[in-house]
Design an enzyme around this catalytic site. Structure first.
Site, PDB file in Angstrom:
ATOM      1  N   GLU A 279       0.836  -1.195   0.000  1.00 20.52           N
ATOM      2  CA  GLU A 279       0.000   0.000   0.000  1.00 20.52           C
ATOM      3  C   GLU A 279       0.879   1.257   0.000  1.00 20.52           C
ATOM      4  OE1 GLU A 279      -3.696   1.593   2.869  1.00 20.52           O
ATOM      5  OE2 GLU A 279      -2.525  -0.194   3.393  1.00 20.52           O
TER       6      GLU A 279
ATOM      7  N   LYS B 172      -9.097   2.837  -2.135  1.00 21.13           N
ATOM      8  CA  LYS B 172      -9.376   2.041  -0.941  1.00 21.13           C
ATOM      9  C   LYS B 172     -10.800   2.313  -0.469  1.00 21.13           C
ATOM     10  CE  LYS B 172      -7.183   0.910   3.504  1.00 21.13           C
ATOM     11  NZ  LYS B 172      -5.992   1.170   4.347  1.00 21.13           N
TER      12      LYS B 172
ATOM     13  N   CYS C 142      -5.645  -3.336   1.811  1.00 23.18           N
ATOM     14  CA  CYS C 142      -5.477  -3.546   3.249  1.00 23.18           C
ATOM     15  C   CYS C 142      -6.774  -3.748   4.027  1.00 23.18           C
ATOM     16  CB  CYS C 142      -4.668  -2.408   3.846  1.00 23.18           C
ATOM     17  SG  CYS C 142      -3.957  -2.832   5.472  1.00 23.18           S
TER      18      CYS C 142
END
Length: 636
Positions: free
Chosen positions: A45, A114, A169
């Site tokens: 990330e 994200k 994530c």
């Protein structure tokens, strides 16, 4: 080739905010992945900048240089089919997004923001970033090019099973991970750019999340997490890299490396597609029409140049790790015994009758029978072990059968079948010196008849001994050893039976253990043809039809994944190259296919028995096939 692709996860050395340095590390690792023949490589990330830049993410210079570096890294992919998946901050309509960039062939093909932003304890991503759920745009203008931007992107190489989705994530840790939806819409690969810090036990939890999500979505899942060169002000990052495939961990690196790190593993996307079609619950999870996605075309991606042995074990039914194998065998034995105990309890039968030959299959059956009686609080002599010597019986197997029953404490009878068989030969007008199929099957059916009649005489049930490998090949006599009242070994392949008996031997008294060990070492044989002059077994099954370890390998890939014969042969050559020549493997595969198709009529009327693994051939649920199906298409 055959749907195999090599996937990679890279953990680069980084310097927080040093975009130029970070870009060089990503380029180095990308080139290494491309040299390995990887179809795609995923980085952590925000890997262009480093994850722990904090409020520096609000600096326009960092934002601009990160975007320039992303374009440079995309240019690095020119001339290679390997896809690069890396992270950077992206400004769109005055909002800043934690974003994954997907690059191939010199261009950025798409951007994925994200979805779920952590905002607890040491993480305050909402201070800098906006959730992808707030993204109003579907495109991003990048140097005059329009690049797809959104949570609904699937990346696909036309005409191949290579199709993937991306999440970042925390998305994986959410109640409804985006990867679940992407999988339902066709993504067989899922990539995760992560920056999860290390805490005691967290690596194991993260590993289990990846493994479980790959199993739940019937996909390959690849995660790359930020490494030790992130800021250590409050937390430490370990740089964990994981590759899982349908619940199985294929590769994992060593955490806390202070250098560039890369792992790779091969996955079979054809196989995943076959599993999705055979797992009925997968496509029933959500109506597909309710899930909208955009499919982003990719250029050709490299197929795996070869496959690793670790991914393609030569004995797929047998766990390679001894501890795992022991645990698996104990569980299988428990399932077998519970199934037989249930049948004995339901029928209120007075006992169990087992034909004990001194071979592998009957040994396992009598061990299970004794254990099932123990579960019901019945003595071992509830089991009647019967040895039925015939024209092919040897002293070794006979003695082992007698000792086995004695040490187990079963009831025991010996009935010599030779006189009855000679009478039957006379009734048929068959020359007993003609050792053909009549000579063999008369003995097999005589044994079954005696066992059935003994069961009637004692009020018992005949416990079948035939295993999955024999059932697949039809290597049994119709209405002979083919038939019983409950077949405890029917879903256990031959390659596993030795290990099941070995598991019992490890915990048995010395006398019993010695007999079990000798049975394990005895060649597989129906013992229907006369022994040698020295009294040893002449009729060895594997010399007639080929090694069971090959047949079990073929059976596994043929049934579980519907693999084509060319692919099965390729896999077998990879797994067994150091033991069997290619010509022998292919000849044995032809034997397997011919026998599997021709012998379905036996499977259509096989007795009940417990399923212990994912593969079985019961016509009532596991395998339905017409007896007249032709093998010609598979033999081409």
């Amino acid at each position: 080739m055959f749907g195999f692709y090599r996937l990679a996860a890279a953990i680069p050395q980084l310097r927080c905010g040093d975009v130029v340095y970070n870009l060089a590390q990503l380029q180095t690792l990308y080139r290494r992945a491309a040299e390995l023949g990887a179809a795609a490589v995923v980085f952590p990330e925000l890997s262009i900048t480093g994850y722990t830049c904090g409020d520096l993410f609000q600096q326009e210079r960092l934002q601009r240089r990160a975007l320039e570096a992303a374009l440079t890294l995309a240019e690095t992919t020119a001339g290679s089919g390997t896809v690069a998946i890396f992270g950077l901050p992206v400004v769109c309509r005055e909002a800043l997004f934690n974003t994954a960039a997907i690059a191939q062939g010199g261009k950025i093909r798409g951007l994925v923001p994200k979805s779920y932003l952590p905002n607890y304890r040491e993480f305050y991503e909402k201070r800098q970033f906006t959730s992808g759920f707030q993204l109003a745009e579907t495109e991003f203008q990048l140097e005059g090019r329009t690049v797809p931007f959104g949570l609904d992107l699937l990346f696909e190489a036309a005409g191949t099973p290579f199709c993937f989705g991306v999440e970042i994530c925390e998305d994986l840790w959410s109640v409804l991970p985006p990867s679940s939806t992407l999988a339902l819409r066709g993504a067989r690969l899922l990539f995760n750019l992560s920056a999860s810090p290390e805490l005691a036990t967290k690596a194991a939890y993260r590993r289990e999340l990846v493994r479980q999500q790959s199993a739940r979505t019937l996909s390959a899942y690849v995660l790359a997490a930020a490494g030790v060169h992130e800021s250590t002000s409050d937390v430490v990052f370990g740089g964990q890299a994981l590759i899982a495939d349908n619940g199985r961990l294929l590769a994992e690196n060593q955490r806390f490396q202070r250098r560039n790190d890369l792992i790779a593993a091969d996955v079979d996307l054809q196989r995943l597609g076959a599993l999705r079609r055979s797992e009925s619950s997968f496509l029933e999870a959500v109506p597909l029409a309710a899930i909208a996605v955009r499919q982003i075309p990719l250029g050709p991606v490299p197929a795996a140049p070869d496959i690793t042995r670790a991914y393609n074990p030569p004995r797929p039914f047998v766990p390679a790790d001894s501890a795992d194998r022991h645990q698996r065998c104990r569980e299988i034995l428990a399932i077998q015994a519970a199934g037989l105990a249930g049948r004995l309890e339901h029928t209120a039968a007075a006992g169990l009758v087992v034909g004990v030959s001194g071979g592998l299959d009957s040994t396992l059956a009598v061990l299970v029978a004794v254990e099932s009686c123990r579960l019901l609080g019945k003595p071992a002599d509830t089991v009647l072990g019967v040895t039925l010597p015939g024209f092919g019986s040897t002293g070794r197997t006979h003695d082992n059968a007698v000792k086995l029953c004695r040490y187990l404490g079963t009831a025991f009878r010996e009935i010599d079948i030779r006189a009855a068989c000679r009478q039957h030969f006379a009734d048929l007008g068959h020359d007993p010196e003609c050792h053909n199929v009549v000579y063999e099957n008369v003995q097999a059916r005589e044994r079954t008849q005696i066992l059935m009649d003994l069961a009637n005489q004692t009020g018992g049930l005949v416990v079948g001994t035939g295993d999955l490998s024999e059932i697949a090949l039809g290597w049994n006599t119709y209405n002979g050893d083919h038939m019983s009242m409950y077949a405890v070994n029917c879903s256990i392949p031959k390659t596993l039976i030795r290990y099941l008996i070995e598991t019992v031997a490890q915990e048995a008294p010395p006398d019993l253990a010695a007999v079990l060990d000798d049975i394990i070492a005895t060649p597989v044989s129906p013992e229907l043809l006369p022994p040698s002059a020295a009294g040893t077994i002449q009729q060895e099954t594997e010399k007639l039809i080929g090694p069971y370890e090959l047949h079990d390998f073929f059976l596994y890939h043929f049934l579980k994944y519907g693999a084509e014969p060319d692919k099965i042969a390729y896999l077998a050559r990879q797994a067994w190259h150091d033991r069997y020549p290619a010509e022998f493997i292919e000849a044995t595969l032809r034997t397997f296919l011919k026998r599997f198709f021709r012998q379905q009529f036996k499977r259509n009327c096989m007795p009940d028995g417990p399923k212990v693994g994912s593969i079985a051939l019961s016509p009532r649920g596991d395998w339905r096939m017409p007896s007249e199906a032709m093998a010609s298409l598979w033999l081409e």
